[in-house]
Design a protein around this motif. Structure first.
Motif, PDB file in Angstrom:
ATOM      1  N   LYS A   9       0.821  -1.219   0.000  1.00 56.38           N
ATOM      2  CA  LYS A   9       0.000   0.000   0.000  1.00 56.38           C
ATOM      3  C   LYS A   9       0.850   1.262   0.000  1.00 56.38           C
ATOM      4  CE  LYS A   9      -3.563  -2.482   2.581  1.00 56.38           C
ATOM      5  NZ  LYS A   9      -4.296  -2.603   3.869  1.00 56.38           N
ATOM      6  N   ARG A  48       1.861   3.274   2.241  1.00 56.88           N
ATOM      7  CA  ARG A  48       1.488   4.418   3.071  1.00 56.88           C
ATOM      8  C   ARG A  48       2.650   4.844   3.962  1.00 56.88           C
ATOM      9  NH1 ARG A  48      -4.215   3.019   5.708  1.00 56.88           N
ATOM     10  NH2 ARG A  48      -3.736   0.875   5.157  1.00 56.88           N
ATOM     11  N   CYS A  49       3.517   3.900   4.264  1.00 59.71           N
ATOM     12  CA  CYS A  49       4.754   4.178   4.984  1.00 59.71           C
ATOM     13  C   CYS A  49       5.652   2.961   4.802  1.00 59.71           C
ATOM     14  CB  CYS A  49       4.504   4.454   6.469  1.00 59.71           C
ATOM     15  SG  CYS A  49       3.726   3.078   7.362  1.00 59.71           S
TER      16      CYS A  49
END
Length: 476
Positions: A286, A288-289
């Motif tokens: 994903k 996101r981080c």
């Protein structure tokens, strides 16, 4: 009279024709309906085998199907034919081929993560994604039977891979992601090609019946050019020892944050830690981080701040977990010892922990043992608080102590910080910790200014809040 008879006969003909037309229309509609149903059945998308606990109790005979998804058919799989892979409409052997192999299925249902991994892999890269469905063979209450089927699944997969190679694929472009027993299946396939597969990712490889086995009877780092393994349940269903080129141990590899601690939580108690490896891998897709990990000999040393110098691994820095872990392999020396990497996570997706290294020098004449809790506040008033380390630190006169501390949220510009010293004792005198120097360094963002404070006293169980100042130079 004759005219009346003619009218009667005419009426009969009209009725007969109307009757026949009606039934012809019904017959045509019926024929159309049959052809429509047949056409719909032909177009129906092949799906992962869905079984139930009844099938598990009675046991299932091994059957393997390979379901191909690409960006051209992301929502409707194509079932590959074992005897004629070349007949595939969507398989493009010039692109990377990724196999996803599930593990033991004691309830028979499809894996809960199957839809997510398909969607995320296809969105991350233009690949051939093959879901290896051996649910018939993995669905059983007899774990030994499922283990016995692993070698058979690998043999079937080799047949498919051989045909792909004939049709232009390369072993180096093949990547197998195996979950639990699926990790060992991937290893068996890799062995058949003398470790020339491009990559294998093992997501908490199964431990029971494999722990004491030699390398040729389980997943091993020689089974592919790059083998990365996430161990999330080493004290129960997973494999404890290193198996790959690099082995990741989230939260030490045992109890995962947010997972039930007692059997009263039902099935989740048994599978939550084991499945966490899959959800950590999904999180990496994903983006996101990035979950940063730290090569270290042990989780204890990592928690003591002994292995958090990512600058030692430049230019690639510390390895990240998951799908993009192979970017770190360029730094690895061929035939070198396996690398173990440790890190902590939060209890839910995206799981990223923002780590800081607290470097403290004290000048107490007497030795102090205890814990330091850290609280950070930014200029907007946002506050984050660390959890106390599970192991006490030992503070000696003029000795530097490094404490690894993590937060669920990252604050960029810190305006205030608070420290609390505790020995966790309820009786006896309260102690003081006399601090000569304190330095705080962001590990996730090492380019940020380090923050310092000098010459202060921490009273036990009393929070001290102050405004830190930029350190004059980097820590050595």
């Amino acid at each position: 009279m004759l005219k009346g008879n003619m009218q009667f006969v005419t009426c009969l003909w009209i009725l007969l024709i109307t009757f026949l037309r009606f039934h012809v229309l019904k017959l045509c509609f019926f024929i159309y309906l049959i052809s429509w149903v047949k056409s719909d059945e032909e177009k129906k998308c092949p799906e992962f085998t869905d079984l139930n606990i009844g099938n598990a109790l009675s046991g299932t005979e091994l059957q393997v199907q390979l379901l191909l998804y690409t960006r051209e058919n992301p929502n409707c799989s194509e079932r590959l034919t074992e005897d004629d892979v070349a007949a595939s409409e969507y398989l493009n052997t010039s692109k990377k081929i990724v196999f996803v192999i599930h593990g033991f299925r004691p309830t028979g249902s499809p894996p809960a993560w199957l839809g997510d991994i398909k969607e995320l892999l296809l969105s991350s890269e233009d690949i051939n994604l093959i879901i290896v469905d051996w649910n018939r063979g993995a669905t059983t209450v007899n774990y030994v039977s499922a283990v016995d089927n692993c070698r058979k699944v690998a043999e079937i997969l080799k047949n498919y891979v051989d045909q792909m190679l004939v049709n232009g694929a390369s072993l180096y472009s093949m990547y197998m992601i195996g979950v639990s027993l699926g990790a060992h299946i991937a290893g068996f396939v890799g062995q058949k090609y003398n470790g020339k597969l491009g990559r294998i990712t093992g997501l908490d490889p199964a431990g029971p019946l494999f722990t004491q086995e030699p390398p040729e009877r389980r997943l091993d780092r020689t089974d592919a050019q790059f083998v990365d393994v996430i161990h999330s349940d080493t004290d129960a269903l997973g494999f404890k020892k290193p198996l790959g080129t690099i082995d990741f141990y989230p939260n030490g590899g045992t109890d995962q944050p947010g997972c039930p601690q007692t059997v009263f939580s039902g099935l989740q108690y048994f599978k939550c830690d084991h499945q966490r490896s899959v959800f950590l891998f999904l999180s990496s897709l994903k983006r996101r981080c990035d979950i940063i990990t730290y090569p270290c000999d042990s989780y204890f040393d990592y928690k003591r701040g002994k292995c958090v110098d990512c600058e030692a691994f430049q230019p690639m820095s510390c390895p990240v977990l998951g799908y993009y872990a192979d970017r770190w392999k360029k730094l690895l020396i061929p035939n070198s010892s396996p690398t173990k990497a440790y890190f902590d996570t939060t209890d839910q997706d995206p799981f990223c922990m923002y780590n800081y290294l607290l470097d403290i020098t004290t000048w107490n004449k007497s030795i102090r043992r205890g814990f330091i809790k850290v609280k950070l506040t930014d200029y907007a008033g946002n506050t984050v608080e660390s959890e106390m380390n599970s192991e006490a630190s030992t503070f000696q006169q003029y000795k530097r102590v490094k404490i690894l501390t993590g937060f669920y949220q990252d604050l960029d510009k810190i305006s205030k910080m608070s420290l609390t010293f505790s020995t966790k004792t309820v009786i006896g005198p309260k102690h003081k910790l006399r601090v000569l120097q304190m330095r705080l360094k962001s590990l996730n963002n090492p380019e940020r200014l380090q923050l310092c404070r000098y010459d202060f006293v921490l009273m036990e169980n009393t929070e001290l809040t102050f405004k830190p100042i930029p350190c004059p130079e980097k820590a050595t």
